[in-house]
Design an enzyme around this catalytic site. Structure first.
Site, PDB file in Angstrom:
ATOM      1  N   GLU A 239     -48.721  17.551   7.034  1.00  0.00           N
ATOM      2  CA  GLU A 239     -48.040  16.259   7.168  1.00  0.00           C
ATOM      3  C   GLU A 239     -47.329  16.092   8.506  1.00  0.00           C
ATOM      4  O   GLU A 239     -46.091  15.929   8.551  1.00  0.00           O
ATOM      5  CB  GLU A 239     -47.036  16.088   6.026  1.00  0.00           C
ATOM      6  CG  GLU A 239     -47.618  16.171   4.647  1.00  0.00           C
ATOM      7  CD  GLU A 239     -46.626  15.748   3.559  1.00  0.00           C
ATOM      8  OE1 GLU A 239     -45.437  15.571   3.853  1.00  0.00           O
ATOM      9  OE2 GLU A 239     -47.060  15.574   2.408  1.00  0.00           O
TER      10      GLU A 239
ATOM     11  N   GLU B 158     -52.140  18.108  -1.885  1.00  0.00           N
ATOM     12  CA  GLU B 158     -50.878  18.005  -2.630  1.00  0.00           C
ATOM     13  C   GLU B 158     -50.878  16.709  -3.408  1.00  0.00           C
ATOM     14  O   GLU B 158     -51.344  15.677  -2.926  1.00  0.00           O
ATOM     15  CB  GLU B 158     -49.632  17.968  -1.714  1.00  0.00           C
ATOM     16  CG  GLU B 158     -49.262  19.254  -1.057  1.00  0.00           C
ATOM     17  CD  GLU B 158     -48.008  19.134  -0.174  1.00  0.00           C
ATOM     18  OE1 GLU B 158     -47.137  18.282  -0.464  1.00  0.00           O
ATOM     19  OE2 GLU B 158     -47.929  19.895   0.804  1.00  0.00           O
TER      20      GLU B 158
HETATM   21  C1  BGP Z   1     -44.522  16.948   0.822  1.00  0.00           C
HETATM   22  C2  BGP Z   1     -44.315  18.256   1.553  1.00  0.00           C
HETATM   23  C3  BGP Z   1     -43.773  19.350   0.715  1.00  0.00           C
HETATM   24  C4  BGP Z   1     -42.946  18.959  -0.478  1.00  0.00           C
HETATM   25  C5  BGP Z   1     -43.403  17.673  -1.155  1.00  0.00           C
HETATM   26  C6  BGP Z   1     -42.432  17.088  -2.132  1.00  0.00           C
HETATM   27  O1  BGP Z   1     -44.199  15.898   1.685  1.00  0.00           O
HETATM   28  O2  BGP Z   1     -45.504  18.719   2.144  1.00  0.00           O
HETATM   29  O3  BGP Z   1     -43.202  20.294   1.567  1.00  0.00           O
HETATM   30  O4  BGP Z   1     -41.618  19.184  -0.335  1.00  0.00           O
HETATM   31  O5  BGP Z   1     -43.724  16.680  -0.244  1.00  0.00           O
HETATM   32  O6  BGP Z   1     -41.547  16.198  -1.521  1.00  0.00           O
HETATM   33  P1  BGP Z   1     -40.003  16.377  -1.520  1.00  0.00           P
HETATM   34  O7  BGP Z   1     -39.744  17.823  -1.323  1.00  0.00           O
HETATM   35  O8  BGP Z   1     -39.513  15.594  -0.353  1.00  0.00           O
HETATM   36  O9  BGP Z   1     -39.529  15.847  -2.819  1.00  0.00           O
END
Ligand code: BGP
Length: 458
Positions: free
Chosen positions: A162, A360
């Site tokens: 990302e 993801e």
């Molecule tokens: C994505 C990232 C992760 C993870 C996930 C969940 O953007 O790759 O590292 O953290 O989101 O989001 P958040 O942690 O902001 O709730």
């Protein structure tokens, strides 16, 4: 109805070094920021309080096994491997990653490795982070070292996770260090990240390694409020800025002409060198990881821009709150499963149907303890979330999209940046105090789905 997936479909999950490993020698921007402003982190919990994968990797890989993973993505910590970013390699880090990679392979779980997941070594940030081309060179050296050390056993590499997020968080919206709000600097950071990506791809090709290399992008399909031309234009610009600023260079080898024209018109273009375009063209990937959490709904602006205000993407659109949208209230993200299908169809129709997978997808929920039944979190909402998304992914595959797998965020509850442990995403519940790990209902559901390579849904 039964949803069956192609043979050798990748079932697994993703995590990252900083969010799981714990104690480390090399400082990152997160350690630095947390030491100075702990109040910016939910309940004051920082990046050292993790599920301690550095200690528990062996038993955690057993848990991946129980989840019937055939693949698993994590990242290498640049700061652990090369604490000052450019100097000596830390032999203990090499041992650690060797052990993890070997154990995964031994257990029949294919390792997918990311080189950079938001975790900038502080020594590199001190010289300007991605704003400095020397950091691009340092990253390219780090990438090459990783390929040399681990490239015989890691066959799926990702240069960045990302990459738009550190741009947004660090240089536009103040949720990552260095907390700058400056579009031109954001554009430079994004541009240099693309150059760093291309340099790593170049190094990988030059080394003739056996595997493949790609990148993981969070694609947020931009839906206009209406078909009115002003709304459509707003959605187009949001798409250019947040998706195509990385998608086009890595899949087509060049930036969209209208993005370049837009930034030029507002005097926001980063400094380019003549040789950059050839380098970017060499950064084309073999495999795209798609992170999908939420769509982006936009409409044209209702008000005029304050010309004194800092230039921002929102000069061109307003966010649109669609009535009746389904929300994950804890994370504040809309849940829209057809988005996964729209992404795949866009890749098929406009980008030559590249090899890709969902790298993801997931749902962070607060206070999951309230769902405990007989000692286990009964997270039916997560099972519904996954099966909905999988059914749209299945439709994409049945219409010819080249999607090779599905990884969830994430296998065990982990530290989520500024949200720390507010929202839990795991298949496995983590008790941070005792480090006890307990499988949630969704973990059992996923394990069965992976085993059968299919699931049933009405
Ligand atoms: C994505 C990232 C992760 C993870 C996930 C969940 O953007 O790759 O590292 O953290 O989101 O989001 P958040 O942690 O902001 O709730």
């Amino acid at each position: 109805m039964k949803y069956a997936f192609p043979d050798n479909f990748w079932w697994g999950s993703a995590s990252s070094a900083l969010q799981t490993e714990g104690a480390r020698e090399g400082e990152t921007t997160w350690d630095y920021w947390f030491a100075r402003e702990p109040n910016r982190f939910h309940n004051g919990v920082g990046p050292q309080q993790t599920s301690a994968f550095y200690q528990h990797w062996k038993t955690d890989i057993q848990l991946l096994k129980q989840l019937n993973h055939n693949s698993f993505r994590t990242s290498i910590s640049w700061a652990r491997l090369i604490p000052d970013g450019i100097g000596e390699v830390n032999p203990e880090a090499v041992d650690f990653y060797n052990q993890v990679i070997d154990e995964l392979n031994e257990q029949g779980i294919t390792p997918f490795m990311t080189l950079f997941h938001f975790d900038m070594p502080m020594a590199m940030q001190e010289i300007g982070g991605w704003e400095n081309r020397d950091v691009v060179e340092a990253y390219a050296r780090y990438a090459q070292i990783c390929f040399e050390l681990f490239g015989d056993r890691v066959l799926h590499w990702f240069t960045f996770n990302e990459p738009i997020v550190p741009v947004e968080g660090g240089y536009l919206y103040d949720f990552h260090y260095p907390n700058v709000v400056d579009f031109r600097r954001a554009a430079t950071v994004a541009y240099h990240t693309v150059l760093a990506h291309a340099k790593a791809v170049q190094a990988y090709r030059a080394g003739h390694y056996a595997g493949e290399i790609g990148i993981v992008l969070n694609l947020t399909p931009s839906y206009p409020r209406s078909q009115n031309p002003a709304d459509v234009k707003a959605a187009h610009i949001a798409d250019l800025m947040f998706n195509r600023s990385f998608l086009d260079p890595v899949l087509r080898g060049e930036y969209p002409a209208d993005l370049v024209a837009l930034l030029k018109a507002y005097d926001q273009l980063p400094a380019c060198k003549p040789e950059d375009s050839a380098l970017i063209a060499e950064g084309k990937i073999d495999l795209l990881g798609v992170n999908y959490y939420q769509p982006r709904r936009v409409k044209c602006r209702d008000s005029a821009v304050n010309p004194q205000a800092p230039f921002m993407p929102e000069w061109f659109f307003d966010n649109y709150e669609m009535p009746g949208r389904k929300m994950n209230p804890y994370r504040g993200w809309e849940i829209y499963a057809p988005g996964i299908y729209d992404i795949l169809v866009n890749l098929r129709d406009n980008y030559g149907n590249p090899r890709c997978f969902i790298s993801e997808n997931g749902m962070g929920v607060e206070n999951e303890q309230r769902f405990i039944e007989n000692g286990q979190i009964n997270d039916q909402y997560r099972i519904e979330f996954i099966s909905e998304h999988l059914s749209w992914l299945h439709k994409g595959i049945s219409e010819g999209c080249n999607c090779l797998g599905y990884h969830m965020w994430t296998f065990i509850d982990n530290w989520s940046w500024c949200n720390a442990y507010k929202n839990r995403y795991g298949f496995i519940q983590l008790d941070l105090e005792t480090q006890q790990r307990t499988m949630k209902k969704s973990g059992e559901w996923f394990a069965a789905t992976a085993l059968n390579n299919s699931f049933e849904k009405e």
